[in-house]
Design a protein around this motif. Structure first.
Motif, PDB file in Angstrom:
ATOM      1  N   ASN A   1       7.628  58.077   4.810  1.00 20.86           N
ATOM      2  CA  ASN A   1       7.693  59.227   3.905  1.00 20.86           C
ATOM      3  C   ASN A   1       9.139  59.709   3.942  1.00 20.86           C
TER       4      ASN A   1
ATOM      5  N   SER B   1       8.608  52.939   0.889  1.00 17.38           N
ATOM      6  CA  SER B   1       8.698  54.389   0.721  1.00 17.38           C
ATOM      7  C   SER B   1       7.535  54.899  -0.124  1.00 17.38           C
ATOM      8  N   GLN B   2       6.882  55.961   0.383  1.00 15.16           N
ATOM      9  CA  GLN B   2       5.737  56.542  -0.309  1.00 15.16           C
ATOM     10  C   GLN B   2       5.927  58.053  -0.451  1.00 15.16           C
ATOM     11  N   THR B   3       5.269  58.638  -1.435  1.00  9.48           N
ATOM     12  CA  THR B   3       5.258  60.093  -1.549  1.00  9.48           C
ATOM     13  C   THR B   3       4.478  60.667  -0.372  1.00  9.48           C
ATOM     14  N   PRO B   4       4.699  61.951  -0.033  1.00 12.15           N
ATOM     15  CA  PRO B   4       3.942  62.535   1.083  1.00 12.15           C
ATOM     16  C   PRO B   4       2.430  62.388   0.934  1.00 12.15           C
TER      17      PRO B   4
ATOM     18  N   PHE C   1       1.451  58.662   1.327  1.00 15.37           N
ATOM     19  CA  PHE C   1       1.618  58.272   2.734  1.00 15.37           C
ATOM     20  C   PHE C   1       0.432  58.767   3.552  1.00 15.37           C
TER      21      PHE C   1
ATOM     22  N   SER D   1      10.630  63.332   4.845  1.00 17.10           N
ATOM     23  CA  SER D   1      10.713  63.892   6.194  1.00 17.10           C
ATOM     24  C   SER D   1      12.102  63.657   6.763  1.00 17.10           C
TER      25      SER D   1
END
Length: 544
Positions: free
Chosen positions: A399, A427-430, A433, A402
């Motif tokens: 994420n 990579s992922q959005t919050p 994730f 962070s």
């Protein structure tokens, strides 16, 4: 942005209505984390202000799993008991997670039956919720049983992972001022978890007005509201991921909160947090990345306090399928982490090392048994060869919102590719994730975790084969039998042989990569005279 000219309830609510309408008109209301406090002014002209780099999704302690939500909700709900505290060298009070040190909160006293399976609590006479409803034995019974009804993280945490059969067999109202907690087995650590947010006491009437509780289904209203208040503060205003206003509970049975009003700003912008800390626009700043904390510690604007925390920084691995199901590869990865570089360049020294399923400071932790692993790339390359895998590759889910995560991922990618393991940073959005991690649908994930405070609970959560909460799918041969013996042992002394054996099995299997244990840090303005730390943040004893 919301600017309040005067800190009164009337002007605050009027300003909120005008600002909400204006923001909605231009489509900006959904933006999270952009809250700004009022223009710079003296500390005595504004409420006690906490700036927090946190994103909250739900503030119902019975349902949520994450640490920040529980920390925030702690301020609004009483518990039967509370943790004792001890001062650090700098004077900061730190919670002690030992059953024999637990103190009364709503309960003025309690007795334990000779078989250790029944706890009878005497409650503060005449206690009320903020709305005037009785804060009595029925409210306690309803609140504890509500955890069991929902059956989520609240039930797991409150019962220390003992859910089959449930540790809590019943809660009995003896009279309005007396409640009896009945357990299926003796288990003294129940007092420690009753002191956590999972032991929160809600107003049953308020909850029933907004929908009955159902198994596995969150109460949507409670996601952004409180069921009155049994704790030191009332949630006066709340705009999720923007700001909250807390005011003293006029009916609180205990010592009044130190500050009459606390404003919490949820701010995602690190430069904004840093600037406002420097200007003295926040009394307490939480969630800053270590490099910012380190920089501010060198300046005259503020002071930094830190404390040991239950906060491991890890790479979680799917132990059941794909490349990461290979134990030799997992072990290789643990020996190819530049631990000291990470602690120096990412954690800026606010960290320490260990390697085991639970963190230092939890009763039962054995420093020698959980000694950290060193960086040894020759050994790591040999283990990759022993794994039998050809050109191994892993997907590392992160994420990137962070702080520090992208830097950590880049360091790991470089080091692991040096031993012949290709790394794809995913990579992922919050939200994505959290969803993929909580459902166990990932290969590896870089996490800033919040651990529990009971060793046996952490082992059950992470090593129980087939558990829905074991989202790393860790199932090590021989450990189910050890887990059964651990579950049958009631106190720490009798649990230790099984705890130690399970720690040894965990280490031998290398199911997780422990990068470091992060310390709690807070940046305080010079005006702050009172501050304490516990695993959940209680603002009531913070003040100027």
């Amino acid at each position: 942005m919301l600017t309040l000219p005067k800190w009164t309830a009337a002007t605050r609510k009027a300003a909120m209505k005008r600002t909400t309408a204006a923001l909605a008109a231009v489509g900006l209301l959904a933006l999270a984390g952009c809250a700004q406090p009022a223009a710079s002014s003296g500390a005595d002209e504004r409420p006690f202000t906490v700036n927090w780099a946190a994103s909250l999704t739900n503030i119902d302690p019975a349902f949520v799993c994450a640490g920040n939500e529980n920390s925030f909700a702690t301020n609004f709900y009483a518990r039967l008991v509370r943790l004792d505290e001890a001062p650090q060298q700098d004077g900061t009070l730190v919670a002690i997670n030992e059953p024999e040190r637990v103190k009364g909160d709503l309960a003025t006293s309690w007795t334990v039956s000779p078989d250790g399976k029944s706890y009878t609590f005497s409650l503060h006479p005449g206690a009320k919720f903020a709305n005037g409803n009785p804060l009595d034995a029925e409210a306690v019974r309803y609140s504890i049983m509500r955890n069991l009804t929902i059956g989520g993280c609240g039930a797991l945490g409150l019962q220390i992972g003992l859910t089959d059969p449930p540790l809590i067999s019943d809660v009995v109202v003896v009279d309005p001022q007396t409640v009896r907690l009945e357990l299926s087995r003796a288990y003294p650590a129940i007092l420690v978890t009753l002191a956590q947010s999972r032991g929160s006491i809600y107003d049953p009437k308020v909850i029933k007005e907004h929908g009955e509780d159902k198994k596995g289904v969150p109460n949507q209203w409670l996601a952004s509201h409180t069921a009155s208040s049994s704790g030191p503060y009332v949630l006066d205003e709340y705009v999720a991921n923007n700001y909250a206003v807390l005011t003293r509970n006029p009916n609180y049975y205990g010592e009044p909160a130190r500050e009459a009003e606390v404003r919490v700003n949820f701010i995602s912008s690190i430069p904004t947090l840093m600037l406002q800390a420097r200007r003295g626009e926040a009394d307490v700043t939480l969630g800053l990345p270590p490099y910012v904390v380190h920089q501010l510690s060198q300046e005259d604007c503020c002071r930094v306090t830190s404390a040991p925390a239950f906060a491991p920084v890890t790479v979680s691995l799917d132990n059941s399928s794909g490349t990461t199901a290979n134990p030799k590869l997992r072990e290789a990865l643990t020996y190819a982490v530049p631990y000291e570089q990470i602690k120096a360049s990412v954690a800026y020294g606010y960290a320490d090392s260990y390697y085991g399923p639970f963190v230092p400071g939890i009763p039962g932790f054995d420093a020698q048994r959980s000694a950290p692993r060193p960086l040894d790339k020759d050994r790591a390359r040999a283990l990759v060869k022993e794994s039998g895998l050809t050109d191994p590759q892993i997907d590392l889910m992160i994420n990137p919102s962070s702080p520090g995560v992208s830097t950590l991922a880049t360091i790991l990618k470089s080091s692991w590719e040096d031993i012949g393991v290709r790394v794809n940073i995913d990579s992922q959005t919050p939200t994505a994730f959290a969803t993929r991690f909580n459902t166990g649908k990932y290969q590896s994930a870089l996490l800033f975790e919040t651990g529990g405070v009971v060793a046996a609970y952490e082992l059950r959560k992470k090593m129980t084969c087939g558990s829905t909460f074991n989202n790393q799918h860790i199932c090590i041969p021989g450990t189910p039998e050890l887990m059964d013996k651990l579950n049958a042992a009631s106190d720490l002394d009798s649990q230790l042989p099984y705890i130690n054996a399970l720690v040894d099995s965990w280490r031998a299997s290398s199911p997780t990569i422990i990068l470091y244990r992060a310390q709690f840090t807070a940046v305080l303005s010079d005006s702050v005279k009172h501050f304490e730390y516990s695993p959940t943040f209680s603002f009531y004893n913070w003040g100027r």
